[in-house]
Motif scaffolding. Structure first.
Motif, mmCIF file in Angstrom:
data_model
loop_
_atom_site.group_PDB
_atom_site.id
_atom_site.type_symbol
_atom_site.label_atom_id
_atom_site.label_comp_id
_atom_site.label_asym_id
_atom_site.label_seq_id
_atom_site.Cartn_x
_atom_site.Cartn_y
_atom_site.Cartn_z
ATOM 1 N N ASP A 64 65.143 88.031 47.302
ATOM 2 C CA ASP A 64 65.174 86.804 46.512
ATOM 3 C C ASP A 64 66.422 85.982 46.822
ATOM 4 O OD1 ASP A 64 64.109 85.062 44.528
ATOM 5 O OD2 ASP A 64 65.580 85.850 43.100
ATOM 6 N N ASN A 65 67.567 86.635 46.873
ATOM 7 C CA ASN A 65 68.804 85.930 47.197
ATOM 8 C C ASN A 65 68.767 85.351 48.608
ATOM 9 O OD1 ASN A 65 69.867 86.529 44.690
ATOM 10 N ND2 ASN A 65 70.973 88.325 45.405
ATOM 11 N N SER A 66 68.202 86.106 49.547
ATOM 12 C CA SER A 66 68.099 85.608 50.923
ATOM 13 C C SER A 66 67.185 84.390 51.002
ATOM 14 C CB SER A 66 67.571 86.702 51.848
ATOM 15 O OG SER A 66 68.461 87.788 51.891
ATOM 16 N N MET A 67 66.066 84.435 50.264
ATOM 17 C CA MET A 67 65.140 83.299 50.270
ATOM 18 C C MET A 67 65.798 82.065 49.653
ATOM 19 S SD MET A 67 62.464 84.132 51.852
ATOM 20 C CE MET A 67 61.489 82.733 51.451
ATOM 21 N N ILE A 68 66.541 82.254 48.574
ATOM 22 C CA ILE A 68 67.230 81.117 47.950
ATOM 23 C C ILE A 68 68.261 80.542 48.912
ATOM 24 C CG2 ILE A 68 68.848 80.482 46.115
ATOM 25 C CD1 ILE A 68 67.299 82.440 44.305
ATOM 26 N N GLN A 69 68.984 81.416 49.582
ATOM 27 C CA GLN A 69 69.985 80.951 50.548
ATOM 28 C C GLN A 69 69.307 80.219 51.710
ATOM 29 O OE1 GLN A 69 72.308 84.135 52.161
ATOM 30 N NE2 GLN A 69 73.839 82.757 53.039
ATOM 31 N N ILE A 71 66.350 78.667 51.644
ATOM 32 C CA ILE A 71 65.787 77.405 51.166
ATOM 33 C C ILE A 71 66.875 76.352 51.003
ATOM 34 C CG2 ILE A 71 64.724 76.326 49.136
ATOM 35 C CD1 ILE A 71 62.999 78.838 48.902
ATOM 36 N N ASN A 72 68.039 76.780 50.562
ATOM 37 C CA ASN A 72 69.128 75.835 50.336
ATOM 38 C C ASN A 72 69.941 75.540 51.595
ATOM 39 O OD1 ASN A 72 68.532 75.523 47.630
ATOM 40 N ND2 ASN A 72 69.805 77.242 47.024
ATOM 41 N N SER A 73 69.586 76.143 52.689
ATOM 42 C CA SER A 73 70.368 75.921 53.907
ATOM 43 C C SER A 73 70.142 74.502 54.437
ATOM 44 C CB SER A 73 70.010 76.942 54.979
ATOM 45 O OG SER A 73 68.737 76.679 55.508
ATOM 46 N N SER A 74 71.181 73.927 55.001
ATOM 47 C CA SER A 74 71.087 72.565 55.520
ATOM 48 C C SER A 74 70.200 72.511 56.753
ATOM 49 C CB SER A 74 72.483 72.037 55.837
ATOM 50 O OG SER A 74 73.098 72.848 56.819
ATOM 51 N N LEU A 75 70.172 73.577 57.525
ATOM 52 C CA LEU A 75 69.333 73.602 58.729
ATOM 53 C C LEU A 75 67.858 73.468 58.364
ATOM 54 C CD1 LEU A 75 69.222 73.962 61.798
ATOM 55 C CD2 LEU A 75 69.059 76.425 61.405
ATOM 56 N N ILE A 80 62.937 70.155 57.925
ATOM 57 C CA ILE A 80 61.857 69.564 57.127
ATOM 58 C C ILE A 80 61.900 68.049 57.240
ATOM 59 C CG2 ILE A 80 61.050 69.209 54.765
ATOM 60 C CD1 ILE A 80 61.872 72.096 54.188
ATOM 61 N N GLN A 81 63.071 67.488 57.189
ATOM 62 C CA GLN A 81 63.194 66.038 57.295
ATOM 63 C C GLN A 81 62.722 65.558 58.659
ATOM 64 O OE1 GLN A 81 67.140 64.634 56.600
ATOM 65 N NE2 GLN A 81 66.535 62.481 56.559
ATOM 66 N N LEU A 82 63.106 66.239 59.745
ATOM 67 C CA LEU A 82 62.650 65.847 61.080
ATOM 68 C C LEU A 82 61.140 65.982 61.216
ATOM 69 C CD1 LEU A 82 65.436 67.395 63.335
ATOM 70 C CD2 LEU A 82 65.008 64.965 62.880
ATOM 71 N N TYR A 83 60.583 67.054 60.648
ATOM 72 C CA TYR A 83 59.146 67.265 60.733
ATOM 73 C C TYR A 83 58.395 66.184 59.963
ATOM 74 C CZ TYR A 83 54.633 69.592 60.540
ATOM 75 O OH TYR A 83 53.309 69.888 60.662
ATOM 76 N N SER A 84 58.888 65.825 58.786
ATOM 77 C CA SER A 84 58.210 64.777 58.017
ATOM 78 C C SER A 84 58.315 63.428 58.725
ATOM 79 C CB SER A 84 58.782 64.693 56.608
ATOM 80 O OG SER A 84 60.129 64.314 56.641
ATOM 81 N N GLU A 85 59.448 63.160 59.361
ATOM 82 C CA GLU A 85 59.562 61.924 60.133
ATOM 83 C C GLU A 85 58.594 61.925 61.311
ATOM 84 O OE1 GLU A 85 63.641 61.614 61.263
ATOM 85 O OE2 GLU A 85 64.326 61.193 59.226
ATOM 86 N N LYS A 86 58.429 63.070 61.943
ATOM 87 C CA LYS A 86 57.489 63.179 63.067
ATOM 88 C C LYS A 86 56.061 62.909 62.589
ATOM 89 C CE LYS A 86 55.831 66.509 66.455
ATOM 90 N NZ LYS A 86 55.920 67.897 66.905
ATOM 91 N N LEU A 87 55.690 63.460 61.427
ATOM 92 C CA LEU A 87 54.347 63.222 60.899
ATOM 93 C C LEU A 87 54.141 61.750 60.561
ATOM 94 C CD1 LEU A 87 53.720 66.281 58.547
ATOM 95 C CD2 LEU A 87 52.675 65.809 60.759
ATOM 96 N N MET A 88 55.160 61.141 59.988
ATOM 97 C CA MET A 88 55.052 59.721 59.664
ATOM 98 C C MET A 88 54.873 58.890 60.929
ATOM 99 S SD MET A 88 54.990 59.405 56.461
ATOM 100 C CE MET A 88 55.297 57.674 56.211
ATOM 101 N N ASN A 89 55.601 59.215 61.986
ATOM 102 C CA ASN A 89 55.457 58.497 63.259
ATOM 103 C C ASN A 89 54.068 58.687 63.848
ATOM 104 O OD1 ASN A 89 58.017 57.409 63.213
ATOM 105 N ND2 ASN A 89 58.939 59.120 64.338
#
Length: 126
Positions: A64-69, A71-75, A80-89
């Motif tokens: 659980d702690n590893s998953m939270i870490q 999920i909260n990682s900047s990488l 996710i942000q790059l993937y969503s931008e790719k889908l939008m394009n």
């Protein structure tokens, strides 16, 4: 003859007198030790179960702690942000392809079997 008969009875009676207390004491000791051993085995099993439960809970907490870490990682957030931008394009390119090819885009209406066609001009379908 009378003496040997008396001797046999005396030996048989002595054997019975000795055998009865030994057998009863042995039986009593057996049942008492069996109960004690069963209690110790049950206690040991309970301790093993508790230890296993604690190990599983600790493992789940670590996951659980590893998953939270993770999920909260900047990488992950950047990915996710790059993937969503790719889908939008990709969507924008598809919309552009529809407008250039002259085809009407198809919108699927889940309540109807046939897809609705969107007309290119402002006229409505009847």
């Amino acid at each position: 003859m009378l003496k040997s008969r008396y001797l046999r009875r005396l030996i048989a009676f002595s054997m019975i007198l000795v055998t009865i207390p030994v057998v009863s004491l042995g039986s009593l000791s057996y049942f008492k030790s069996r109960g004690i051993i069963q209690e110790k085995v049950n206690e040991g099993n309970a301790q093993v179960l508790i230890q296993t439960q604690l190990n599983v809970e600790q493992l789940l907490q670590t996951i659980d702690n590893s998953m939270i870490q993770f999920i909260n990682s900047s990488l992950l957030n950047q990915s996710i942000q790059l993937y969503s931008e790719k889908l939008m394009n990709q969507r924008r390119w598809k919309e552009l392809d529809y407008s250039e090819s002259g085809q009407h885009p198809v919108i699927r209406n889940p309540s109807r079997q046939q897809p609705d066609r969107i007309p290119r001009s402002g006229c409505s379908l009847s």
